[in-house]
Design a protein around this motif. Structure first.
Motif, PDB file in Angstrom:
ATOM      1  N   LEU A 492      33.034  32.481  38.162  1.00 29.76           N
ATOM      2  CA  LEU A 492      32.331  31.596  39.227  1.00 29.76           C
ATOM      3  C   LEU A 492      32.900  31.977  40.811  1.00 29.76           C
ATOM      4  CD1 LEU A 492      32.245  28.058  37.681  1.00 29.76           C
ATOM      5  CD2 LEU A 492      30.311  29.427  37.872  1.00 29.76           C
ATOM      6  N   ARG A 493      33.880  32.858  40.879  1.00 34.12           N
ATOM      7  CA  ARG A 493      34.472  33.145  42.103  1.00 34.12           C
ATOM      8  C   ARG A 493      33.494  34.045  42.824  1.00 34.12           C
ATOM      9  NH1 ARG A 493      40.022  36.062  41.222  1.00 34.12           N
ATOM     10  NH2 ARG A 493      38.548  37.284  39.797  1.00 34.12           N
ATOM     11  N   GLY A 494      32.612  34.683  42.041  1.00 34.33           N
ATOM     12  CA  GLY A 494      31.321  35.585  42.543  1.00 34.33           C
ATOM     13  C   GLY A 494      30.052  34.765  42.830  1.00 34.33           C
ATOM     14  N   HIS A 495      30.209  33.489  42.507  1.00 32.97           N
ATOM     15  CA  HIS A 495      29.048  32.576  42.796  1.00 32.97           C
ATOM     16  C   HIS A 495      28.329  32.598  44.183  1.00 32.97           C
ATOM     17  CE1 HIS A 495      26.161  29.084  42.701  1.00 32.97           C
ATOM     18  NE2 HIS A 495      26.384  28.914  41.350  1.00 32.97           N
ATOM     19  N   VAL A 500      31.457  26.880  46.356  1.00 37.08           N
ATOM     20  CA  VAL A 500      31.599  26.803  44.590  1.00 37.08           C
ATOM     21  C   VAL A 500      32.425  28.039  44.491  1.00 37.08           C
ATOM     22  CG1 VAL A 500      30.482  27.380  42.379  1.00 37.08           C
ATOM     23  CG2 VAL A 500      29.353  25.886  43.782  1.00 37.08           C
ATOM     24  N   ALA A 501      32.340  29.289  45.238  1.00 38.29           N
ATOM     25  CA  ALA A 501      33.284  30.362  44.873  1.00 38.29           C
ATOM     26  C   ALA A 501      34.697  29.949  45.404  1.00 38.29           C
ATOM     27  CB  ALA A 501      32.524  31.511  45.711  1.00 38.29           C
ATOM     28  N   SER A 505      38.254  30.046  43.187  1.00 36.41           N
ATOM     29  CA  SER A 505      39.378  30.312  43.373  1.00 36.41           C
ATOM     30  C   SER A 505      40.618  29.493  43.448  1.00 36.41           C
ATOM     31  CB  SER A 505      39.447  31.464  44.898  1.00 36.41           C
ATOM     32  OG  SER A 505      38.536  32.258  44.822  1.00 36.41           O
ATOM     33  N   LEU A 506      40.424  28.551  44.107  1.00 39.38           N
ATOM     34  CA  LEU A 506      41.525  27.411  43.996  1.00 39.38           C
ATOM     35  C   LEU A 506      41.666  26.600  42.725  1.00 39.38           C
ATOM     36  CD1 LEU A 506      40.384  25.295  46.965  1.00 39.38           C
ATOM     37  CD2 LEU A 506      42.468  26.406  46.932  1.00 39.38           C
ATOM     38  N   THR A 507      40.646  26.592  41.985  1.00 40.75           N
ATOM     39  CA  THR A 507      41.049  25.932  40.569  1.00 40.75           C
ATOM     40  C   THR A 507      41.511  26.973  39.601  1.00 40.75           C
ATOM     41  OG1 THR A 507      38.740  24.729  40.792  1.00 40.75           O
ATOM     42  CG2 THR A 507      39.762  24.917  38.535  1.00 40.75           C
ATOM     43  N   GLU A 508      41.230  28.429  39.841  1.00 45.57           N
ATOM     44  CA  GLU A 508      42.005  29.284  38.816  1.00 45.57           C
ATOM     45  C   GLU A 508      43.321  29.467  39.219  1.00 45.57           C
ATOM     46  OE1 GLU A 508      40.316  33.816  37.683  1.00 45.57           O
ATOM     47  OE2 GLU A 508      40.724  33.206  39.914  1.00 45.57           O
ATOM     48  N   GLN A 509      43.837  29.397  40.532  1.00 45.53           N
ATOM     49  CA  GLN A 509      45.274  29.304  40.919  1.00 45.53           C
ATOM     50  C   GLN A 509      46.082  28.276  40.111  1.00 45.53           C
ATOM     51  OE1 GLN A 509      45.315  29.357  45.197  1.00 45.53           O
ATOM     52  NE2 GLN A 509      43.873  31.058  45.214  1.00 45.53           N
ATOM     53  N   ARG A 510      45.293  26.980  40.446  1.00 43.05           N
ATOM     54  CA  ARG A 510      45.862  25.760  39.764  1.00 43.05           C
ATOM     55  C   ARG A 510      46.182  25.679  38.183  1.00 43.05           C
ATOM     56  NH1 ARG A 510      45.582  20.442  41.370  1.00 43.05           N
ATOM     57  NH2 ARG A 510      47.109  20.101  39.865  1.00 43.05           N
ATOM     58  N   LEU A 511      45.071  26.561  37.612  1.00 45.07           N
ATOM     59  CA  LEU A 511      45.312  26.515  36.181  1.00 45.07           C
ATOM     60  C   LEU A 511      46.215  27.465  35.652  1.00 45.07           C
ATOM     61  CD1 LEU A 511      41.497  26.414  35.008  1.00 45.07           C
ATOM     62  CD2 LEU A 511      43.009  24.712  34.783  1.00 45.07           C
ATOM     63  N   ALA A 512      46.370  28.650  36.530  1.00 48.46           N
ATOM     64  CA  ALA A 512      47.334  29.735  36.222  1.00 48.46           C
ATOM     65  C   ALA A 512      48.692  28.875  36.481  1.00 48.46           C
ATOM     66  CB  ALA A 512      47.112  30.889  37.421  1.00 48.46           C
TER      67      ALA A 512
END
Length: 515
Positions: A492-495, A500-501, A505-512
């Protein structure tokens, strides 16, 4: 009679405006008599004889025969096959001119003639509108309101013309609203009221006329009718009650009207009406009054006024109702009232009886409307109050699973409302709601929403916001980690939608970080 008719038609054929009035009258009387005995056959003979063209020259305000000529035209035009010949004979322009005449009999017969010629023809009715008949007829209604036959003729004409969109602009420039309300107040007979209703309903669809009708006092008039007919079991009264209720709701749609009516004290009248119908009340009245209150609660400026007038309390009295139409309107009214009203949303959201009833109605599978509105109100109580107490009440009443189900609705607006409410629950009272969120399989649902290409951008955005909030709970975080969310979110970063994109990015960082 046949010979007399033939003679009369021959004489009329050679008649001129200078012909002797008595001889002319005799011929016209003969035609009217023949039409009374056999309208169709006589009309055919009139058409073949070519006297229709003669009638055009006889339609003058000065002639003493004008009313009879217009009457003959009205009678022949009752037959469909005679309408075009009347138009071809050029009868419409002189008839329209006669509407300016002062003689009541001429006016009546002229109105009948025009009505019959143009019956069921939008083209001809549009022609009449373009020739300016509407202001003329409205003026006639005002001048001759004591003449029952003329009043009826005007109402029939209005009923036909009001169906056409082009007529409404012209009606809006007249005092039709004032005249109709004045006339309506005087009526006792059901049939007459019915005729006026048939004109009011199409006119009330126009915003300008709607406001004029409200200002002329029609809503108060309708409320009176509702109060008079509500306990009657007569068929006419039941029909009148239904029509008055529907029209009242229609009038209270539109911001200008709603603001004007609340300032003029309509709310108290509607609440008094509702108050008399709490126990075993009339469903039509309950439905109409609640619909009207719901419409009135739409403009932002009305909400606080209506809340301080006690509308929420008045509406809550109907929580016990087992009638789906009443339940549906009750829910809609409360939802409109608490929109952006934090204090009211908190007060209602802490009302255990209300929340328990909502949870019960969220399972009303036989009544999709009630089910949908209950879910929306549950969500609205959280979204507008942002209150921990409200969330706790909803959790204790078993409402969480319904909000999770609502997130899978086919309606984007409902999905969104559910996700925002769930995000607030996760942010404010995650520990309290944790078990219910887990049991309702929220994490799996969010995974599905994020993986589905058909999900709207706002659904994807709010689902990610919710995921970020849920990982504050150990069991929910484990579920998130077990379901390979990172893979879905990195795509979804390329949405195409920037918001949304960015959120991806923020959600991916949090999950990581959490993993």
């Amino acid at each position: 009679m046949a010979d007399n008719l033939s003679d009369a038609l021959k004489k009329l054929k050679i008649t001129t405006t200078d012909s002797r009035a008595d001889s002319l009258e005799g011929c016209l009387d003969c035609l009217l008599q023949a039409l009374a005995q056999n309208n169709t056959e006589t009309s055919e003979k009139i058409q073949k004889s070519g006297v229709l063209q003669v009638f055009a020259s006889l339609l003058t305000p000065q002639s003493s025969c004008t009313a009879k000529v217009a009457n003959i035209i009205a009678e022949v035009a009752r037959n469909e096959f005679m309408r075009n010949p009347c138009v071809d004979a050029g009868l419409i322009p002189p008839l329209v001119q006669l509407l300016n005449c002062k003689d009541q009999e001429v006016l009546l017969q002229t109105g009948r003639a025009l009505g019959n010629i143009c019956y069921d023809s939008h083209t001809l009715q549009s022609q009449l509108i373009n020739m300016g008949v509407i202001p003329t007829l409205v003026k006639l209604l005002g001048i001759h309101c004591q003449n029952a036959a003329l009043t009826e003729m005007c109402l029939v004409a209005f009923g036909n013309l009001a169906e056409l969109e082009s007529s409404k602009e012209q009606f809006a420039y007249t005092n039709i609203a004032e005249e109709l309300v004045k006339l309506f107040k005087k009526q006792i007979e059901h049939d007459k009221k019915e005729m006026i209703f048939e004109v009011l309903a199409p006119l009330a669809e126009n915003d300008v006329i709607k406001l004029q009708l409200v200002e002329a006092g029609l809503v108060e008039c309708l409320l009176e009718i509702v109060q008079k007919t509500v306990d009657s079991d007569k068929e006419d009264d039941i029909a009148e009650l239904k029509t008055a209720s529907d029209l009242m709701v229609l009038l209270l749609l539109g911001d200008g009207n709603c603001i004007h009516m609340v300032d003029n004290g309509i709310v108290q009248k509607l609440m008094d009406l509702l108050d008399r119908h709490v126990e075993d009340g009339n469903v039509t009245v309950q439905h109409a009054a609640l619909s009207a209150l719901r419409n009135l609660a739409i403009p932002v400026v009305n909400k606080a006024k209506m809340l301080s007038a006690g509308v929420a309390e008045a509406v809550l009295k109907f929580l016990r109702s087992e009638m789906p139409p009443v339940q549906f309107k009750l829910l809609g009214t409360l939802r409109m009232l608490i929109d952006a009203q934090a204090e009211a949303a908190e007060q209602l959201g802490k009302n255990v009886k209300l929340v328990e009833r909502l949870v019960e109605w969220c399972e009303a599978k036989d009544h999709a409307g009630v089910m949908g509105e209950s879910n929306r109100l549950l969500s609205a109580l959280i979204r507008h109050s942002k209150s921990k107490d409200v969330i706790r009440t909803i959790v204790q009443s078993g409402g969480i699973k319904h909000l999770v189900t609502m997130a899978t609705s086919e309606h984007v607006i409902m999905q969104n409302e559910a996700l925002v409410a769930l995000a607030l629950i996760a942010a404010l009272e995650l520990v309290t709601a944790e078990k219910d969120l887990e049991n309702a399989q929220l994490v799996q649902i969010l995974h599905r929403l994020l993986s589905d290409d058909r999900s709207a951008p706002e659904i994807k955005y709010n689902s990610m916001v919710l995921i970020c909030a849920l990982i504050g709970s150990e069991p929910l975080q484990k579920e998130v980690q077990s379901m390979a969310f990172l893979e879905v979110i990195s795509k979804l970063r390329g949405h195409e939608n920037k918001t949304v994109a960015q959120q991806a990015s923020l959600t991916e960082q949090r999950l990581a970080v959490e993993s």
